[in-house]
Design a protein around this motif. Sequence first.
Motif, short mmCIF file in Angstrom:
data_model
loop_
_atom_site.label_atom_id
_atom_site.label_comp_id
_atom_site.label_asym_id
_atom_site.label_seq_id
_atom_site.Cartn_x
_atom_site.Cartn_y
_atom_site.Cartn_z
N SER A 44 -5.04 3.97 4.29
CA SER A 44 -5.60 5.07 3.50
C SER A 44 -5.92 4.67 2.08
O SER A 44 -6.65 5.38 1.39
N TRP A 45 -5.38 3.54 1.60
CA TRP A 45 -5.78 3.09 0.25
C TRP A 45 -6.50 1.74 0.28
O TRP A 45 -6.55 1.02 -0.70
N GLN A 46 -7.11 1.45 1.45
CA GLN A 46 -7.90 0.22 1.60
C GLN A 46 -9.34 0.61 1.92
O GLN A 46 -9.64 1.07 3.02
N HIS A 53 -1.93 11.12 2.14
CA HIS A 53 -3.31 11.26 2.60
C HIS A 53 -3.43 12.65 3.21
O HIS A 53 -2.44 13.22 3.69
N GLU A 54 -4.63 13.20 3.20
CA GLU A 54 -4.81 14.56 3.69
C GLU A 54 -4.49 14.70 5.18
O GLU A 54 -4.22 15.82 5.66
N SER A 55 -4.50 13.60 5.92
CA SER A 55 -4.20 13.67 7.35
C SER A 55 -2.71 13.91 7.63
O SER A 55 -2.34 14.25 8.76
N VAL A 57 1.58 14.50 -4.59
CA VAL A 57 0.64 13.39 -4.75
C VAL A 57 1.28 12.30 -5.60
O VAL A 57 1.12 11.10 -5.34
N LEU A 58 2.03 12.71 -6.62
CA LEU A 58 2.76 11.74 -7.43
C LEU A 58 3.75 10.95 -6.57
O LEU A 58 3.86 9.73 -6.69
N ALA A 59 4.48 11.67 -5.67
CA ALA A 59 5.43 11.00 -4.79
C ALA A 59 4.71 10.01 -3.87
O ALA A 59 5.20 8.90 -3.63
N GLY A 60 3.55 10.41 -3.36
CA GLY A 60 2.77 9.51 -2.51
C GLY A 60 2.33 8.27 -3.26
O GLY A 60 2.43 7.14 -2.75
N ASP A 61 1.86 8.43 -4.48
CA ASP A 61 1.43 7.28 -5.28
C ASP A 61 2.61 6.38 -5.63
O ASP A 61 2.48 5.16 -5.70
N HIS A 62 3.78 6.98 -5.84
CA HIS A 62 5.00 6.21 -6.10
C HIS A 62 5.32 5.32 -4.90
O HIS A 62 5.64 4.13 -5.05
N MET A 63 5.24 5.89 -3.70
CA MET A 63 5.51 5.13 -2.47
C MET A 63 4.52 3.98 -2.31
O MET A 63 4.91 2.85 -1.97
N LYS A 64 3.25 4.25 -2.54
CA LYS A 64 2.23 3.21 -2.35
C LYS A 64 2.43 2.06 -3.33
O LYS A 64 2.31 0.88 -2.95
N ALA A 65 2.71 2.38 -4.59
CA ALA A 65 2.93 1.33 -5.58
C ALA A 65 4.18 0.51 -5.22
O ALA A 65 4.18 -0.72 -5.36
N ALA A 66 5.24 1.18 -4.75
CA ALA A 66 6.45 0.46 -4.34
C ALA A 66 6.14 -0.50 -3.20
O ALA A 66 6.67 -1.62 -3.14
N SER A 126 -6.01 4.12 -4.39
CA SER A 126 -6.18 5.39 -3.68
C SER A 126 -7.24 6.26 -4.31
O SER A 126 -7.81 7.13 -3.64
N TRP A 127 -7.51 6.07 -5.60
CA TRP A 127 -8.35 7.03 -6.33
C TRP A 127 -9.64 6.45 -6.88
O TRP A 127 -10.53 7.21 -7.29
N VAL A 128 -9.76 5.13 -6.93
CA VAL A 128 -11.01 4.56 -7.43
C VAL A 128 -12.11 4.75 -6.39
O VAL A 128 -11.87 4.69 -5.18
N SER A 129 -13.30 5.02 -6.84
CA SER A 129 -14.42 5.28 -5.93
C SER A 129 -14.83 3.99 -5.21
O SER A 129 -14.59 2.89 -5.72
N PRO A 130 -15.45 4.11 -4.03
CA PRO A 130 -15.91 2.90 -3.34
C PRO A 130 -16.88 2.08 -4.19
O PRO A 130 -16.83 0.85 -4.18
N GLU A 131 -17.73 2.78 -4.94
CA GLU A 131 -18.71 2.08 -5.78
C GLU A 131 -18.01 1.31 -6.91
O GLU A 131 -18.32 0.14 -7.17
N ASN A 132 -17.06 1.97 -7.56
CA ASN A 132 -16.35 1.29 -8.63
C ASN A 132 -15.44 0.20 -8.09
O ASN A 132 -15.23 -0.83 -8.75
N ALA A 133 -14.86 0.41 -6.91
CA ALA A 133 -13.99 -0.62 -6.33
C ALA A 133 -14.75 -1.93 -6.14
O ALA A 133 -14.23 -3.01 -6.45
N LEU A 134 -15.96 -1.83 -5.64
CA LEU A 134 -16.78 -3.04 -5.47
C LEU A 134 -17.06 -3.70 -6.81
O LEU A 134 -17.03 -4.93 -6.94
N LEU A 135 -17.33 -2.87 -7.81
CA LEU A 135 -17.63 -3.38 -9.14
C LEU A 135 -16.40 -4.04 -9.75
O LEU A 135 -16.48 -5.14 -10.33
N TYR A 136 -15.25 -3.43 -9.61
CA TYR A 136 -14.02 -4.00 -10.16
C TYR A 136 -13.63 -5.28 -9.43
O TYR A 136 -13.12 -6.22 -10.04
N ASP A 137 -13.86 -5.30 -8.11
CA ASP A 137 -13.60 -6.54 -7.36
C ASP A 137 -14.42 -7.69 -7.94
O ASP A 137 -13.95 -8.83 -8.03
N LEU A 138 -15.64 -7.39 -8.35
CA LEU A 138 -16.56 -8.40 -8.85
C LEU A 138 -16.17 -8.88 -10.24
O LEU A 138 -16.22 -10.08 -10.53
#
Length: 849
Positions: A30-32, A117-119, A129-138, A414-426
């Motif tokens: 969900s965050w990939q 994730h909404e599912s 949502v904060l708890a979810g982000d805490h888990m993902k970062a851990a 989890s929150w960066v847009s697909p467009e920005n993710a590609l840009l940041y990867d670059l």
Amino acid sequence: MRPMQTFQVFPAVPESLSFVEMVSRNLWWSWQHDAKELFRRANPELWQKSRENPLAFSTMISQDQLEALSKDPSFLAHIARIQKRYEDQVLNPLRPPGMPFAENEVIAYFSMEFGIHESLPIFAGGLGVLAGDHMKAASDMGLPLAGVGILFRRGYFHQFLNHEGWQQEEYPETNLYYLPLSRVRDQEGNELFVHVTGPDGDIALAVWKVGVGRVPLFLMDANVPQNTPEIRNVTARLYASEGKIRMIQELILGIGGMRALTAMGLVPKVVHMNEGHCAFASIERIAYCMGIHGLDLSTALECIPRSQVFTTHTPVPAGHDEFPADMVRPILAPMQERLRASTDEILSWGQPPGSGPHGPLSMFVLALRMSQYINGVSRLHGEVARRMWAHVWPGIPQQEVPIHHITNGVHVSSWVSPENALLYDLYLGPEWNLRPSAAEVVSRVDSIYDGELWRAHEMSRSRLIRACREAMIHQYGRRNAPKSIMQAASTVMDQDVLTIGFARRFATYKRAYLLFMQPERLEALIRSADRPVQFVFAGKAHPKDNEGKGLIKQIVEFAQNHPVRRSLIFLEDYDIHIARYLVQGVDVWLNTPRRPMEASGTSGMKAALNGVLNLSILDGWWDEGYDPERGFAIGKGEEYEDWAYQDATESQALYNLLENDVIPAFYERPNSDLPARWIKMMKESIKMALRDFSAHFMVSQYYQSFYAPARRRLCELLQNDGAQARELVRQRARLYQNWNQIRVEPPMRESEGFHRVGHSFRVSCVVHLGELNSSEVEVHLYYGPIKTLELLSESFVAPMKVEEERGNGVYLYSTVVTCNAAGRYGFTARVMPAGDEWLRFAPGLITWA
């Protein structure tokens, strides 16, 4: 007809696609972005229809298409790429240098809700949502964290509006077959059950596990055949409004969750309570510690609080759960034998000061008294929490109340847009998202080409507008709107117009109405010929909050006004899915809480991560994050007693900012189609979010400041059959027995008259310690600029040392004060216990001159 038994049929997955089924059952996907793209490319229409739920998606796609994909070289190459990353980030253990936790030791993270994730709909809003982000970062960081929550089969409510714009709620049953759940089993392979004693008898709990990358999330479930229908329904809805059900939910979470961990052989070396809902975990953990280590209650009470973390998110006293004493007694009574304490004594741990034996049990107070490590979720919220709860530590100056702060953060992937993710990867370097706060990552944001960043954002805005149009068609279709309205819904919003988003819980203190206090100016902004503005609103009101529902109705009624209908919309059923579109696609994130009632807020951080500029009251996190180079502040951080005057003043300030600063900056494009000044602010916003407000940075602060010291201290206290802890029991008893003998004479300075900056002088005072000796206490000089005769505007504490022992428990203490700045100063002296923070701030153990 009698109810039928059911079964679920999943597709026969070809061997070459077996990894796809594996990754579907761990929320890591969900965050990939690349993993989500794998599902989308298989069938974009079905992926959208499944609400981006891989397990639901797998039942929609045809067997023929699966067979075709199993032979598609491009698709198989895509799988191989993701599988390699999954093995690195999930299957392969990551042990950071110096990690002190043993294999079966965990940091137990308790939370009433988890928004991963909404599912997996077991969340209501920002806390989850904060708890979810805490888990993902851990998970990313390889920390031995284990989440503990409840499996709410109907979750929080779904929202829809009627024809008048009034919020309606529905609670559909969640299809468990579409959740990545597995039943926890015992060593014999049987399904694991744990039991708690409720107010009406035994409650059996099933335990489910969800994989969140490397870390597990365990969910308690009362919907099992052993329980009565009434008890089975207790874990149906998140945040039940009926007090008794709410108490049982918190019993299940705290005591049931602790018993589940220990039944699985996990050792909770540190317990982190995310809000007071989890406070019953402390009681069970004390009993567990006494049983395992052979400790008495007093000794366990020296150990457990020193290894517990309590995070409070609520700056409003009414936001904390309290239960009548008579309601709580039946669930505490079964703990008497294990704790070797009476029900009234156990109950007293959570009763507010001065409430007496019949006072309510406050879950906040219980968590507070059972945790050495206490924090608010922003710098400002830490100040508010210290002011709110100073009465728990009588005699302690408000600034020194032992409530700290760790500002919330968001999980960037989890929150960066697909467009920005590609840009940041670059531009930001390999695995930038696993170390977003690193200086070399943050500095590279400036190297992103302006045109590329702007085009990426325009694509995100276009995605948002498409999603808004689809949502509006769905909303009006549900209400059987006429054809003309349906056609208009399909054309809402404009691709090139300044877009402002407002999305959050519709509580009155968040003041969604502030923008609508001057409707003529609002309409003029929207209808401007050369610099128009459009607005997207979303959010839920609590089912019993009619004022909040009225605010939604007010917005919907305004939006139905023909001149603005295309440019101001309200999206129903705000959740993580809608939030992603909004924080990635709007240009400005609007936030108008009544300061200081916003504890932190994280939606603005998510927006900033995507280059969205914040336009906000200086409350919560924005009080730390604001800088004129990266956003806009409504007001200057004022706090008012006259709320009507505050609303009028800040509404005026909001419109002045929009008209004079925000809108001109967005449309200012002198030499090209790029708003250069705006893009520069976007980059500053992104750098701020990465550097200061990522979940990785937040979790690293928890680990360094709380988790690691807490685990180390617990191990020290339990060594040699708890020798250190037993000594602390004796020392605490000795302090309380003799503290009333302490007397501090007024401190004296060696020279009279004024001083100049840079000058130093000695201050001394005589302290009568009675039966205590100087090694058992600390003597401080307390000084600073005077606000009133009894209050300092800023305080400093200097340790005083024994200069002379005069016998009979009398000591002369002294210290040297250096004058660093001009002004009028005051000083006095005090005595506190020597030791760690848990002992030094023991209530009642402070004496002032």
